[in-house]
Design a protein around this motif. Sequence first.
Motif, mmCIF file in Angstrom:
data_model
loop_
_atom_site.group_PDB
_atom_site.id
_atom_site.type_symbol
_atom_site.label_atom_id
_atom_site.label_comp_id
_atom_site.label_asym_id
_atom_site.label_seq_id
_atom_site.Cartn_x
_atom_site.Cartn_y
_atom_site.Cartn_z
ATOM 1 N N VAL A 128 -12.695 -25.580 -10.919
ATOM 2 C CA VAL A 128 -12.578 -25.122 -9.529
ATOM 3 C C VAL A 128 -12.732 -26.302 -8.583
ATOM 4 N N GLY A 129 -12.187 -26.144 -7.380
ATOM 5 C CA GLY A 129 -12.266 -27.209 -6.396
ATOM 6 C C GLY A 129 -13.456 -27.092 -5.466
ATOM 7 N N ALA A 143 -16.306 -17.341 -9.751
ATOM 8 C CA ALA A 143 -15.419 -18.499 -9.607
ATOM 9 C C ALA A 143 -14.557 -18.681 -10.855
ATOM 10 N N ALA A 144 -15.169 -18.511 -12.027
ATOM 11 C CA ALA A 144 -14.429 -18.683 -13.282
ATOM 12 C C ALA A 144 -13.333 -17.633 -13.414
ATOM 13 N N THR A 147 -10.455 -18.144 -10.953
ATOM 14 C CA THR A 147 -9.601 -19.237 -11.426
ATOM 15 C C THR A 147 -8.739 -18.790 -12.594
ATOM 16 N N LEU A 148 -9.298 -17.972 -13.478
ATOM 17 C CA LEU A 148 -8.539 -17.442 -14.602
ATOM 18 C C LEU A 148 -7.324 -16.667 -14.113
ATOM 19 N N ALA A 149 -7.527 -15.815 -13.098
ATOM 20 C CA ALA A 149 -6.428 -15.016 -12.558
ATOM 21 C C ALA A 149 -5.416 -15.881 -11.817
ATOM 22 N N GLU A 150 -5.904 -16.757 -10.954
ATOM 23 C CA GLU A 150 -5.008 -17.600 -10.156
ATOM 24 C C GLU A 150 -4.184 -18.520 -11.046
ATOM 25 N N ASN A 151 -4.826 -19.097 -12.053
ATOM 26 C CA ASN A 151 -4.126 -20.043 -12.910
ATOM 27 C C ASN A 151 -3.291 -19.381 -13.995
ATOM 28 N N SER A 182 -2.497 -29.205 -5.554
ATOM 29 C CA SER A 182 -3.885 -29.254 -6.021
ATOM 30 C C SER A 182 -4.595 -30.533 -5.607
ATOM 31 N N MET A 183 -3.829 -31.579 -5.305
ATOM 32 C CA MET A 183 -4.444 -32.851 -4.921
ATOM 33 C C MET A 183 -4.516 -33.069 -3.413
#
Length: 316
Positions: A128-129, A143-144, A147-151, A182-183
Motif C-alpha cells: 500500500v502507498g 488496507a490489505a 488492495t487485494l480488490a483494487e489490484n 503508481s509513481m
Amino acid sequence: MCEPLLLTLPLLIGWMLDILLGDPPYLPHPIVGFGKMISFGEHRLNKGNHRKIKGGIMAVVYILLVFGVTWLIRQLLYQHIQPLGITIDILIVFFCLAGTTLIREVRQVFVALDHSLEEGRKQVARIVGRDTSALSAQEVRTAALETLAENLSDGVIAPLFWFALLGTPGMLAYKMVNTLDSMIGYRTQRYKNFGCWSAHIDDIANYIPARLTALLMVFVTGHWRLIGFVWRNGRRHASPNSGYPEAALAGILNCRFGGPHYYFGELFDKPYIGDNDRQLETVDAKKAINVNRKTEVVMVVFVLFIQFFINFHHYG
C-alpha cells in the motif's frame, strides 16, 4: 498444431507460470525498468515551469514507446522466428500478471498480524502507498483487502482486457500506464501537476476493467443483489475506478472500507464504502482470495475464447 490454438499458448502458458511462480525475485522484471525510466524523467523534468505539459508529454512518449517497440519486435519475430516470438509473448504475459504475488502478499499480512501488530504494519507497507506506522490491526486488515480488490483490477483483469484488445504490446503498454500512475499520479505537492496526465490516462485505461472486475466478482459469487450496492458505493471513492472492485468485495464480505489515511505525510479523507464496520478476520482474507482466484479464472477463459475465435476466423 493448428494456428489458432498455437496463438492461444502465450496467454495460457504465461498465466500458468504466474500461478506457479508469481514474481520470482531472482528474475529481472520489466516493471523495474519502467520505474527507472519514470524516475529518470521525473527528476529531470519535474521542475521549473510547464510541469503539467512536461509530465503529460513524458507519459505519452513512454506509453507509445513501449507499445511501438513491443509491436515491432513481435512483428519481426513472428515473421522470421515464430517460436521465439511465442516465447517472448509468454514472458510478457507472465510478467504482466500479478495475481499470485498479490495473493501471497495479502496472506502474509494476515500471518504477520497474527504475530504482532508491528509485523502486520511492516508487511502491509509492502503493498500500500499509505502511511502504515500508526494503523490499528483492523486498519491493517482493511488496507490489505482493499488492495487485494483494487489490484485484482489493476494487476489481473485490466492487463487481460488490454491483451484481448491489443495483444501483448497493449498489455505491456498498460503496465507502463499503471506504473506511471503508481509513481507520480498522486495529488501531492510534488506530483499534482507533473503526474496529472499520468493519473488521467490511468483513469481512462482502467474505466472499463474496473467495472468489469466488479461485475465478475459478483458473477463468481452469485450475489446479483450486490449490483446496486456496487454501483452506489463505487461512485463514493475518490478514484473513478478503484471504488468498484472495492465496493464489490465490501459487499461480498459485508464489511466497510475507506476512511481517512496519510499518503506521503498528507491526510486524505476517503469516503467510506459499505456500512458494516465489523471486525475483519483471517477467514475474510481466505474468502476474498477465493473470490479473486475465481474471477481471474473466468476472465482468462473468456479472453482465451475471444482470442481463439478471432484467430480461427482470421486463419480460416
